[in-house]
Design a protein around this motif. Structure first.
Motif, PDB file in Angstrom:
ATOM      1  N   LYS A 261       0.822  -1.208   0.000  1.00 27.66           N
ATOM      2  CA  LYS A 261       0.000   0.000   0.000  1.00 27.66           C
ATOM      3  C   LYS A 261       0.861   1.266   0.000  1.00 27.66           C
ATOM      4  N   GLU A 262       1.958   1.246   0.752  1.00 29.67           N
ATOM      5  CA  GLU A 262       2.817   2.429   0.836  1.00 29.67           C
ATOM      6  C   GLU A 262       3.559   2.707  -0.470  1.00 29.67           C
ATOM      7  N   ASN A 263       3.631   1.722  -1.332  1.00 29.25           N
ATOM      8  CA  ASN A 263       4.389   1.886  -2.573  1.00 29.25           C
ATOM      9  C   ASN A 263       3.522   1.872  -3.818  1.00 29.25           C
ATOM     10  N   GLY A 264       2.249   2.220  -3.656  1.00 30.56           N
ATOM     11  CA  GLY A 264       1.397   2.480  -4.807  1.00 30.56           C
ATOM     12  C   GLY A 264       0.677   1.305  -5.402  1.00 30.56           C
ATOM     13  N   ILE A 265       0.746   0.127  -4.772  1.00 30.83           N
ATOM     14  CA  ILE A 265       0.023  -1.034  -5.293  1.00 30.83           C
ATOM     15  C   ILE A 265      -1.413  -0.977  -4.788  1.00 30.83           C
ATOM     16  N   LYS A 266      -2.369  -1.007  -5.703  1.00 31.45           N
ATOM     17  CA  LYS A 266      -3.759  -0.710  -5.356  1.00 31.45           C
ATOM     18  C   LYS A 266      -4.540  -1.913  -4.840  1.00 31.45           C
ATOM     19  N   GLU A 267      -4.374  -3.082  -5.454  1.00 29.49           N
ATOM     20  CA  GLU A 267      -5.185  -4.257  -5.112  1.00 29.49           C
ATOM     21  C   GLU A 267      -4.291  -5.380  -4.585  1.00 29.49           C
ATOM     22  N   VAL A 268      -4.551  -5.807  -3.345  1.00 28.98           N
ATOM     23  CA  VAL A 268      -3.747  -6.858  -2.722  1.00 28.98           C
ATOM     24  C   VAL A 268      -4.663  -7.982  -2.252  1.00 28.98           C
ATOM     25  N   VAL A 269      -4.262  -9.217  -2.511  1.00 31.48           N
ATOM     26  CA  VAL A 269      -4.988 -10.408  -2.045  1.00 31.48           C
ATOM     27  C   VAL A 269      -4.001 -11.280  -1.273  1.00 31.48           C
ATOM     28  N   ILE A 270      -4.415 -11.737  -0.100  1.00 32.04           N
ATOM     29  CA  ILE A 270      -3.582 -12.655   0.677  1.00 32.04           C
ATOM     30  C   ILE A 270      -3.910 -14.088   0.258  1.00 32.04           C
ATOM     31  N   VAL A 271      -2.873 -14.880  -0.026  1.00 37.67           N
ATOM     32  CA  VAL A 271      -3.031 -16.286  -0.377  1.00 37.67           C
ATOM     33  C   VAL A 271      -2.382 -17.128   0.719  1.00 37.67           C
ATOM     34  N   GLY A 272      -3.145 -18.004   1.327  1.00 34.53           N
ATOM     35  CA  GLY A 272      -2.667 -18.795   2.457  1.00 34.53           C
ATOM     36  C   GLY A 272      -3.311 -18.295   3.729  1.00 34.53           C
ATOM     37  N   GLY A 273      -2.747 -17.221   4.289  1.00 32.29           N
ATOM     38  CA  GLY A 273      -3.360 -16.510   5.399  1.00 32.29           C
ATOM     39  C   GLY A 273      -3.607 -17.324   6.652  1.00 32.29           C
ATOM     40  N   TYR A 274      -2.673 -18.173   7.021  1.00 32.79           N
ATOM     41  CA  TYR A 274      -2.894 -19.063   8.162  1.00 32.79           C
ATOM     42  C   TYR A 274      -3.173 -18.296   9.456  1.00 32.79           C
ATOM     43  N   GLU A 275      -2.505 -17.166   9.658  1.00 36.63           N
ATOM     44  CA  GLU A 275      -2.723 -16.379  10.871  1.00 36.63           C
ATOM     45  C   GLU A 275      -3.540 -15.114  10.610  1.00 36.63           C
ATOM     46  N   ALA A 276      -4.258 -15.088   9.505  1.00 33.20           N
ATOM     47  CA  ALA A 276      -5.063 -13.905   9.173  1.00 33.20           C
ATOM     48  C   ALA A 276      -6.144 -13.636  10.210  1.00 33.20           C
ATOM     49  N   TYR A 277      -6.605 -14.680  10.891  1.00 34.11           N
ATOM     50  CA  TYR A 277      -7.662 -14.510  11.887  1.00 34.11           C
ATOM     51  C   TYR A 277      -7.208 -13.646  13.064  1.00 34.11           C
ATOM     52  N   LYS A 278      -5.896 -13.498  13.252  1.00 36.10           N
ATOM     53  CA  LYS A 278      -5.374 -12.688  14.356  1.00 36.10           C
ATOM     54  C   LYS A 278      -5.420 -11.196  14.064  1.00 36.10           C
ATOM     55  N   ILE A 279      -5.565 -10.837  12.791  1.00 29.04           N
ATOM     56  CA  ILE A 279      -5.491  -9.421  12.408  1.00 29.04           C
ATOM     57  C   ILE A 279      -6.666  -9.037  11.507  1.00 29.04           C
ATOM     58  N   ILE A 280      -7.834  -9.580  11.799  1.00 27.50           N
ATOM     59  CA  ILE A 280      -9.018  -9.293  10.987  1.00 27.50           C
ATOM     60  C   ILE A 280      -9.312  -7.794  10.887  1.00 27.50           C
ATOM     61  N   PRO A 281      -9.275  -7.011  11.976  1.00 27.97           N
ATOM     62  CA  PRO A 281      -9.544  -5.563  11.849  1.00 27.97           C
ATOM     63  C   PRO A 281      -8.577  -4.861  10.877  1.00 27.97           C
ATOM     64  N   PHE A 282      -7.307  -5.246  10.928  1.00 33.75           N
ATOM     65  CA  PHE A 282      -6.316  -4.665  10.017  1.00 33.75           C
ATOM     66  C   PHE A 282      -6.664  -4.983   8.566  1.00 33.75           C
ATOM     67  N   LEU A 283      -7.035  -6.225   8.289  1.00 32.29           N
ATOM     68  CA  LEU A 283      -7.374  -6.627   6.926  1.00 32.29           C
ATOM     69  C   LEU A 283      -8.654  -5.944   6.452  1.00 32.29           C
ATOM     70  N   LYS A 284      -9.630  -5.807   7.331  1.00 35.61           N
ATOM     71  CA  LYS A 284     -10.872  -5.107   6.969  1.00 35.61           C
ATOM     72  C   LYS A 284     -10.596  -3.638   6.656  1.00 35.61           C
ATOM     73  N   GLN A 285      -9.777  -3.022   7.475  1.00 31.41           N
ATOM     74  CA  GLN A 285      -9.453  -1.608   7.281  1.00 31.41           C
ATOM     75  C   GLN A 285      -8.806  -1.373   5.918  1.00 31.41           C
TER      76      GLN A 285
END
Length: 429
Positions: A261-285
């Motif tokens: 995001k800081e370097n101008g990439i507009k669309e990001v998708v996480i693949v795998g995301g084993y610990e994504a459940y720990k940072i749900i608010p960050f991902l939603k934001q």
């Protein structure tokens, strides 16, 4: 004599190929087709009992209950179920046939930062692996390169085609990045202790990646000479391509999203995301969808709940994220189990129609093909199948018909042919 022998060998070889060749791709839809009586699972959470679906020229033209008039050829599917074609993302399908045969393996190219490598042109539309997916309802896939830091560009195809040109649905949809890990295994062969230890090169690896991204962004406007790698990154900065980041740990996910995001990439998708459940608010934001790893798996860490891989998709969906299912880390043949991964999530308490969305409507949105695929609706592609029972249950997912863009495709594979051959052999008295 030698010439005659060569002719016989060539004939035997050609007969062998014919016996195990892929089924001929279906011709373009020529007549209107109506499917009646089935329970339609639309892929967006809705269900239509005793449905009527009409499609012509590859597109659904009418859909609803018994009030919809039948047209053309009528398929009576009373007591059966209709689903949109399932979508398999983030796999090197059609890029590798036999791992031990190097000539059949095009999933990984030399180099570290190679976004210019296009997986599509290496896609083998006659792959027996791809053919084996269709009898379970997996009709579309994202053909994804592997290896390196930036592996290359993926494309989305349908699984009944003569060649990669015919197969392509969305060309060069995204670039795949394997994010570095902050931990690494000890190199026992160099005298290091076994087990995990901090990766001292982690920050350096991120800096190298950042520098490549920054230079690529600058290149788009100030190029003085051609650089194919940086040129291929353009879509990430104008939003026409997505960056698929293969990453699992909490820290690495945050670092990856922040860096992009800081370097101008507009669309990001996480693949795998084993610990994504720990940072749900960050991902939603940051509006980050997740293609979560397959559920038929063991926990990654000793102190994880034993059932974390089973319930991980539900945790993310309940947290309000856009979630699809993928199964990197397994063999290509295991992609055919994709419906049953969704079924396992339903077994963890998720609503069955919501679980279905993980491999249909949600995945189509994440891949950017939802205007035509992923759900059943008037105006969308007639890419669908009829099953005798619940498609998320391996006991009842038995397809009777399947269509891609309205074309009725074969459900025969080299595996079903062998099954029939040996069933006949052992049923003889």
């Amino acid at each position: 004599m030698k010439k005659a022998t060569n002719i016989l060998l060539a004939a035997a070889f050609s007969l062998g190929i014919t016996a195990f060749a892929q089924q001929t791709p279906a011709p373009v839809q020529k007549e209107v087709i109506t499917i009646t009586g089935a329970t339609a699972h639309t892929g967006d959470g809705n269900v239509i009992e005793n449905s009527v679906i009409v499609f012509e020229n590859g597109t659904i033209t009418a859909m609803g209950g018994t009030e919809v008039a039948t047209q053309g050829r009528v398929i009576n599917a009373q007591g059966k179920h209709i689903y949109p074609g399932f979508i398999a993302p983030a796999k090197p399908l059609g890029l590798v046939e036999i791992n031990a045969v190097r000539a059949s393996d095009d999933q990984d190219e030399l180099g570290s930062m190679i976004p210019q490598v296009r997986s599509l042109i290496a896609y083998n539309a006659e792959s027996k692996v791809v053919e084996s997916l269709r009898p379970n309802g997996v009709l579309l896939g994202q053909i994804t390169p592997q290896g390196g830091r930036i592996s290359g560009s993926s494309s989305i195809v349908q699984f009944d085609a003569w060649n990669w040109e015919d197969a392509a649905i969305k060309v060069d949809d995204g670039i795949h990045l394997n994010w570095p890990s902050s931990f690494r295994r000890g190199r026992w062969w160099e005298g290091e202790e076994r087990g995990y230890k901090p990766n001292k090169e982690y920050n350096k690896q991120i800096d190298e990646l950042k520098q490549f991204v920054v230079n690529s962004n600058v290149y788009q406007n100030d190029a003085t000479e051609t650089n194919e790698a940086m040129k291929a990154m353009k879509g990430l900065f104008d939003g026409s391509k997505k960056l698929y980041v293969h990453v699992n740990s909490e820290k690495e996910i945050i670092d990856a999203v922040t860096t992009a995001k800081e370097n101008g990439i507009k669309e990001v998708v996480i693949v795998g995301g084993y610990e994504a459940y720990k940072i749900i608010p960050f991902l939603k934001q940051n509006n980050i969808p997740v293609l979560v790893q397959h559920t038929h798996n063991l926990p990654d860490r000793d102190d994880d709940n034993y059932d974390l891989p089973y319930k991980l998709p539900k945790l993310l969906v309940d947290g309000g994220l856009l979630v699809g299912l993928e199964n990197s880390g397994t063999s290509n043949f295991q992609v055919r189990n994709l419906p049953f991964y969704a079924g396992q999530v339903a077994g963890q308490g998720m609503d069955k129609e919501t679980a279905l969305q993980l491999i249909s409507g949600n995945t189509a949105k994440i891949l950017g093909i939802d205007a035509n695929y992923g759900t059943l609706a008037v105006g969308k592609s007639a890419t669908l199948f009829i099953s005798e029972g619940d498609a998320l249950d391996m006991r009842t997912n038995q397809l009777t018909h399947a269509f891609i863009d309205g074309r009725e495709i074969s459900l025969e594979t080299h595996q079903t042919e062998l099954w029939k051959r040996y069933m006949e052999k052992y049923s003889r008295k």
